[in-house]
Design a protein around this motif. Structure first.
Motif, mmCIF file in Angstrom:
data_model
loop_
_atom_site.group_PDB
_atom_site.id
_atom_site.type_symbol
_atom_site.label_atom_id
_atom_site.label_comp_id
_atom_site.label_asym_id
_atom_site.label_seq_id
_atom_site.Cartn_x
_atom_site.Cartn_y
_atom_site.Cartn_z
ATOM 1 N N GLU A 50 0.959 -1.201 -0.099
ATOM 2 C CA GLU A 50 0.126 -0.178 0.163
ATOM 3 C C GLU A 50 0.852 1.223 -0.078
ATOM 4 O O GLU A 50 0.607 2.307 -0.476
ATOM 5 N N TYR A 53 1.954 1.484 -3.673
ATOM 6 C CA TYR A 53 0.907 1.629 -4.686
ATOM 7 C C TYR A 53 -0.458 1.920 -3.957
ATOM 8 O O TYR A 53 -0.939 1.106 -3.671
ATOM 9 N N HIS A 55 -4.274 4.317 -3.353
ATOM 10 C CA HIS A 55 -5.407 4.459 -4.164
ATOM 11 C C HIS A 55 -5.294 5.739 -4.943
ATOM 12 O O HIS A 55 -5.750 5.932 -6.303
ATOM 13 N N ALA A 58 -3.755 4.425 -8.339
ATOM 14 C CA ALA A 58 -4.687 3.414 -8.687
ATOM 15 C C ALA A 58 -5.852 4.243 -9.468
ATOM 16 O O ALA A 58 -6.039 3.810 -10.918
ATOM 17 N N ALA A 101 0.055 -1.525 -11.755
ATOM 18 C CA ALA A 101 0.520 -1.356 -10.314
ATOM 19 C C ALA A 101 1.936 -1.899 -10.472
ATOM 20 O O ALA A 101 2.882 -1.292 -9.917
ATOM 21 N N TRP A 383 -4.168 -6.985 -0.994
ATOM 22 C CA TRP A 383 -3.667 -6.213 -2.009
ATOM 23 C C TRP A 383 -3.049 -6.544 -2.972
ATOM 24 O O TRP A 383 -3.540 -6.165 -4.289
ATOM 25 N N HIS A 388 -7.333 -2.415 -7.460
ATOM 26 C CA HIS A 388 -6.943 -1.292 -6.580
ATOM 27 C C HIS A 388 -7.620 0.033 -7.265
ATOM 28 O O HIS A 388 -8.004 0.031 -8.368
ATOM 29 N N ASN A 393 -9.076 -2.876 0.320
ATOM 30 C CA ASN A 393 -8.135 -3.613 0.469
ATOM 31 C C ASN A 393 -7.679 -3.965 1.976
ATOM 32 O O ASN A 393 -8.156 -3.157 2.802
#
Length: 557
Positions: A50, A53, A55, A58, A101, A383, A388, A393
């Motif tokens: 997280e 990568y 939100h 994403a 991602a 995740w 994403h 997640n």
């Protein structure tokens, strides 16, 4: 000089392997919140997925994906059957989320990424495989349904095909008085006779009405008219090859499974119906297509929440998934959506059954205890599996749990029941395959504080917790929000950021705090004043179950 690599650990059993193979310039990446927790216990040097990568990245990537999918659809829709076209594009959507991602993280780390799962390493997390293709090649000619196809029987009884997954069997659907056939997939073994299976189970004093049929699926070459190998979808050669490979793989598998189902029906006759809870796998999509062609009623019992709404690009990608995998799937003939928001028919000919599950107003139990109860039952996608910016997640769930536990401390006489979902199959055993979930109750145990009202509800009866609650908090692709509404309980959907859409439309925190009314569903983010949001919802719904007119937009009443 050695190029550094990023090692994404997707299976808790591979932590040791990752630690042993990582060089001083390499980066270990926790692919789930549970793996992060286990790496912390070992004092390992790592970063969480997280952190690399999240939100924001994403959402940007998903905008590109929407454009790519539109271009792909425009080029393949005339060469693929409807069901295959929708299925191939929906599978590609998920693979593209993983692709971008991976690309973003590789650039950030200035090196290649590898993904460890189940003792093996991959360039991208592999698709979840539920069916097994035999090693041999099938016939190049297309299998066709017999012109004399008749209804099938098992010992003079009609039978049905049950193609639901384990999670899909929570809703009533099966006819107990007729035999049900389930499929196992095998490279070697092939069952021959349904009646023989019936008698074998009857002699062994097992449930003779539940028949496990071993289906063998040889690999079928892609028909020339359906081959997309020569098509170009983007100017990026690497991305273009990735798209073609994924489409070709789906097309090959689809026709392989299609031929296997044709052979099954020609040999055993048609079932009285076939039951699904999704068609997101290639084999289920192919089976549904053949069964529909054979005139079999194909019924969808969707119980989770996948509702296209809100802002693009999330809305467009969710619609792509829903059109292929749930109530919009072209081959389905009877739909049983959990909510009016899930009605997105592919054809007006598809029948809709509106199953009313809301408890009567007189039976809706208003809590009488002086302390109010908030039931937090989140769902989430691990995740490393992608999605994403589409669904919550496991890392986001931990952060939301922390914020809710903190918010409860400032609200007097309120208990927070925290339920991190587990099942019997979630226990990760050494050398027994990849871990089932991205988060376990023990990973958030440090947040439990019984003296201040933060309680563990991961064991015990989910339905009883719903009855006891004054407010249900959740998020993700889950049936919990519908179950709560059907119990006439208000629902709060909590996402990490205001830039993300919740799973259902509802009142925002701003609307709630600036108005005097109330709603069935509320949406808030961690950027909102959560103590004020919680206190306001509890006050407005105090011992007053939701009315039918409040529920009507969300569930059948």
């Amino acid at each position: 000089m050695t190029t550094p690599i990023g090692i994404v650990v997707c299976d808790v059993n591979d932590i040791g392997k990752a630690l042993s193979m990582a060089g001083p310039e390499d980066t270990i990446i926790a692919g789930s919140a549970h793996i992060k927790s286990e790496l912390e216990k070992k004092g390992a040097d790592f970063v969480s997925g997280e952190d690399l990568y999240g939100h924001e990245k994403a959402i940007s990537a998903n905008s590109r994906i929407v454009g790519i999918l539109k271009n792909v659809r425009g080029q393949v829709r005339n060469s693929l059957p409807d069901q295959l076209c929708e299925t191939a594009i929906s599978i590609l959507a998920v693979r593209l989320m993983l692709y971008f991602a991976n690309e973003a993280m590789s650039e950030q780390l200035s090196g290649k990424l590898i993904y460890l799962t189940d003792g093996k390493s991959y360039d991208l997390p592999p698709p979840e495989v539920t069916a097994v293709l035999a090693d041999e090649l099938g016939c190049e000619d297309e299998e066709v349904l017999s012109s004399t196809l008749k209804p099938g029987h098992v010992f003079f009884k009609k039978y049905e095909l049950d193609l639901r997954t384990i999670s899909g069997k929570k809703l009533e659907s099966a006819h107990s008085e007729i035999p049900r056939v389930f499929f196992n997939f095998s490279k070697e073994k092939q069952s021959r006779n349904l009646t023989k299976l019936f008698f074998t189970r009857w002699i062994k004093r097992k449930n003779a009405y539940a028949l496990r049929y071993h289906l063998r699926v040889p690999v079928k070459p892609i028909p020339d008219k359906n081959n997309v190998e020569a098509l170009s979808f983007t100017a990026d050669d690497t991305l273009n090859e990735f798209i073609r490979e994924n489409l070709q793989s789906t097309i090959r598998d689809y026709f392989s499974y299609r031929d296997a189902m044709v052979r099954f029906l020609n040999r055993h006759g048609t079932p009285v119906r076939a039951v699904f809870n999704h068609v997101q796998n290639t084999e289920r999509a192919a089976f549904a297509s053949v069964l529909n062609e054979a005139g079999v009623e194909c019924e969808m019992y969707s119980h989770g929440c996948l509702v296209p709404h809100g802002r693009s690009p999330r809305r467009e990608i969710v619609k792509c998934l829903a059109d292929a995998q749930y109530n919009g799937s072209p081959s389905l003939t009877k739909l049983r959506p959990r909510s009016p928001l899930q009605v997105y028919q592919h054809s007006p000919a598809q029948k809709i059954e509106k199953k009313q599950r809301v408890v009567s107003f007189s039976k809706a139990k208003a809590t009488s205890a002086s302390a109010k109860t908030i039931y937090f039952a989140p769902n989430y996608i691990t995740w490393h599996k992608g999605f994403h910016g589409i669904s919550a997640n496991c890392f986001e769930t931990v952060v939301v749990t922390e914020k809710l536990a903190s918010a409860i401390a400032s609200i007097p006489s309120v208990n927070l029941l925290v339920r991190i979902k587990t099942t019997a199959k979630d226990v990760a055993e050494a050398n027994k395959g990849a871990e089932g979930r991205g988060l376990y109750p023990k990973d958030v145990a440090y947040l439990l504080d019984p003296e201040n009202g933060v309680l563990d509800a991961s064991s015990g009866s989910h339905s009883e917790y719903l009855v006891q609650s004054d407010l249900v908090i959740t998020e993700g692709v889950t049936a919990v929000m519908f179950e709560a509404l059907e119990a006439r309980k208000p629902v709060l959907l909590v996402v990490r950021s205001r830039s993300l859409d919740a799973s259902l439309p509802g009142w925002s925190a701003e609307t709630l705090l600036s108005s005097d009314g109330r709603n069935a569903v509320y949406c808030a983010s961690l950027e909102d004043d959560l103590p004020a949001v919680l206190a306001s919802i509890l006050q407005r719904h105090n011992n007053k179950p939701l009315r039918n007119e409040e529920l009507q937009p969300y569930v059948w009443v």
